[in-house]
Design a protein around this motif. Structure first.
Motif, PDB file in Angstrom:
ATOM      1  N   CYS A  45      43.579  36.626  18.904  1.00  0.00           N
ATOM      2  CA  CYS A  45      44.001  35.479  19.715  1.00  0.00           C
ATOM      3  C   CYS A  45      45.468  35.112  19.438  1.00  0.00           C
ATOM      4  N   CYS A  75      41.301  33.977  22.535  1.00  0.00           N
ATOM      5  CA  CYS A  75      39.909  34.283  22.170  1.00  0.00           C
ATOM      6  C   CYS A  75      38.909  33.369  22.877  1.00  0.00           C
ATOM      7  N   GLY A  76      39.336  32.189  23.253  1.00  0.00           N
ATOM      8  CA  GLY A  76      38.465  31.293  24.024  1.00  0.00           C
ATOM      9  C   GLY A  76      37.275  30.736  23.259  1.00  0.00           C
ATOM     10  N   CYS A  81      38.141  28.414  17.118  1.00  0.00           N
ATOM     11  CA  CYS A  81      39.592  28.619  17.137  1.00  0.00           C
ATOM     12  C   CYS A  81      40.299  27.290  17.437  1.00  0.00           C
ATOM     13  N   CYS A  84      42.497  27.507  20.746  1.00  0.00           N
ATOM     14  CA  CYS A  84      41.737  27.518  21.999  1.00  0.00           C
ATOM     15  C   CYS A  84      40.967  26.207  22.168  1.00  0.00           C
TER      16      CYS A  84
HETATM   17 ZN   LIG Z   1      41.652  31.385  20.239  1.00  0.00          ZN
END
Ligand SMILES: [Zn+2]
Length: 390
Positions: A45, A75-76, A81, A84
């Motif tokens: 990511c 990376c979503g 994360c 994100c």
């Molecule tokens: Zn991410």
């Protein structure tokens, strides 16, 4: 200096550094998560370029006083994360705001919080699974369907929040219950105002027993009082998705750990619990056990959706919400300026010296000279193989 004190110093320094270098701090937390989760796609990511992308482009918007990259993979993972998660929280907050605005004339949103009794050492996955099963079971009960009709409920939005406190993991559900606005006719007071507190109390009284009974089927329990809480204020609704373990706090203000450590508000932090990001911060400060908790949390949240709408509700709310595509959509500002095109060799140096966030903080000043100087520093660090987290 005692061990606990040295942790405190690192955390306090980190929190102070966040004021001036918010992106660097955020990316430092992401690097910490990646270290704890080897093999997880958080590792790619904002590191790897998108296919067919030659250079990583660094853009700046004078109006927004913000810098951003384009051409990088994301990376979503909202649970894991921090970078994100922050984006997702913005997307969700906006969506909820839109839903409330769209339906001001048709629906009344009420927030119901479902909690469970928990104790230290109880595995998070066990608690989460039990709560999920109980919630599903509850909604299949005939009594539930009757109440749904009685309260003119047209749909529900459920967000899962997970914190950790001295009594262990504390998962809870924040559910927005959307009611047909004509429910207000039933709670109109003599002076013409609406008795929302009465509605909240009445719901709590009706829904709490089914929640407790459903939990019991899965070996869990809840206190009658705090087991289920009904709130009616708009602010709470606005805040509910963004707060907590799912995502970073709204406009970055509330870090329970930061409050606890810097203001000594121990009680408050213990009551609210630490978020996943607080755990990362503690691990960053050298507290190994917080890292282990984050790893447990990563396993327990795998495949769990953080925000759910009952079928057909999005349409009723006039929402077109596709989190995934909104998340991967590249940022574009009307007044944007291309500050730098970063080739693969330089990008690798930026990644390896963990300077991705730091460079964004510098770029957000919009000054190319400052940016060039920062890049020279990064090149030098790379030669000497030095990684600065802060
Ligand atoms: Zn991410």
């Amino acid at each position: 200096m005692s061990v606990a004190n040295s942790h405190l110093v690192v955390i306090t320094k980190f929190v102070a550094a966040r004021e001036n270098n918010p992106r660097a701090a955020l990316f430092a937390l992401k690097a910490t998560a990646a270290e704890l989760l080897p093999g997880n796609r958080i590792g790619i990511c904002y590191h790897h370029r998108l296919p067919d992308v030659e250079t990583v482009n660094l853009w700046y918007t004078p109006e927004g006083k913000k810098a951003y990259y384009r051409g990088l993979m994301k990376c979503g993972q909202g649970w894991l994360c921090p970078v994100c998660a922050q984006k997702l929280s913005e997307i969700r907050r906006k969506a909820l705001r839109t839903a409330i605005d769209n339906t001001r004339e048709t629906y009344l949103p009420i927030m119901v919080t479902y909690t469970v009794q928990h104790h230290k050492g109880q595995p998070l996955s066990e608690l989460l699974q039990g709560m999920n099963s109980a919630y599903r079971r509850m909604r299949m009960q005939r009594l539930w369907r009757m109440l749904k009709e009685e309260y003119l409920i047209v749909g529900e939005t459920r967000a899962i929040e997970i914190t950790h406190n001295e009594n262990g993991w504390h998962p809870h559900f924040h559910v927005v219950v959307w009611m047909d606005l004509s429910i207000l006719d039933a709670i109109r007071a003599e002076d013409g105002s609406f008795d929302l507190p009465w509605l909240a109390a009445s719901m709590a009284e009706h829904f709490t027993p089914i929640w407790i009974e459903s939990l019991a089927k899965f070996g869990l329990s809840a206190n009658k009082g705090p087991g289920l809480k009904v709130s009616t204020t708009d602010d709470l609704l606005n805040d509910y998705i963004t707060k907590g373990g799912v995502v970073l706090p709204a406009d970055d203000k509330k870090w329970s750990m930061a409050e606890e450590m810097t203001k000594g508000a121990q009680k408050k932090a213990h009551r609210d619990g630490k978020t996943a990001w607080d755990l990362l911060l503690e691990y960053f400060a050298g507290m190994a056990e917080s890292g282990a908790l984050f790893q447990e949390y990563a396993v327990a949240t795998k495949g769990k959706s953080a925000l759910q709408f009952t079928p057909g509700l999005k349409d009723k709310l006039g929402l077109i919400l596709d989190e995934e595509s909104e998340l991967i959509a590249e940022e574009i500002a009307r007044d944007e300026i291309l500050l730098a095109q970063i080739d693969i060799t330089l990008w690798r140096k930026i990644v390896e010296t963990q300077a991705i966030g730091e460079l964004l903080d510098v770029a957000s000043k919009g000054d190319t000279e400052l940016l060039e100087r920062a890049i020279v520093v990064i090149e030098r660090r790379f030669e000497r193989k030095v990684v600065y987290i802060q």
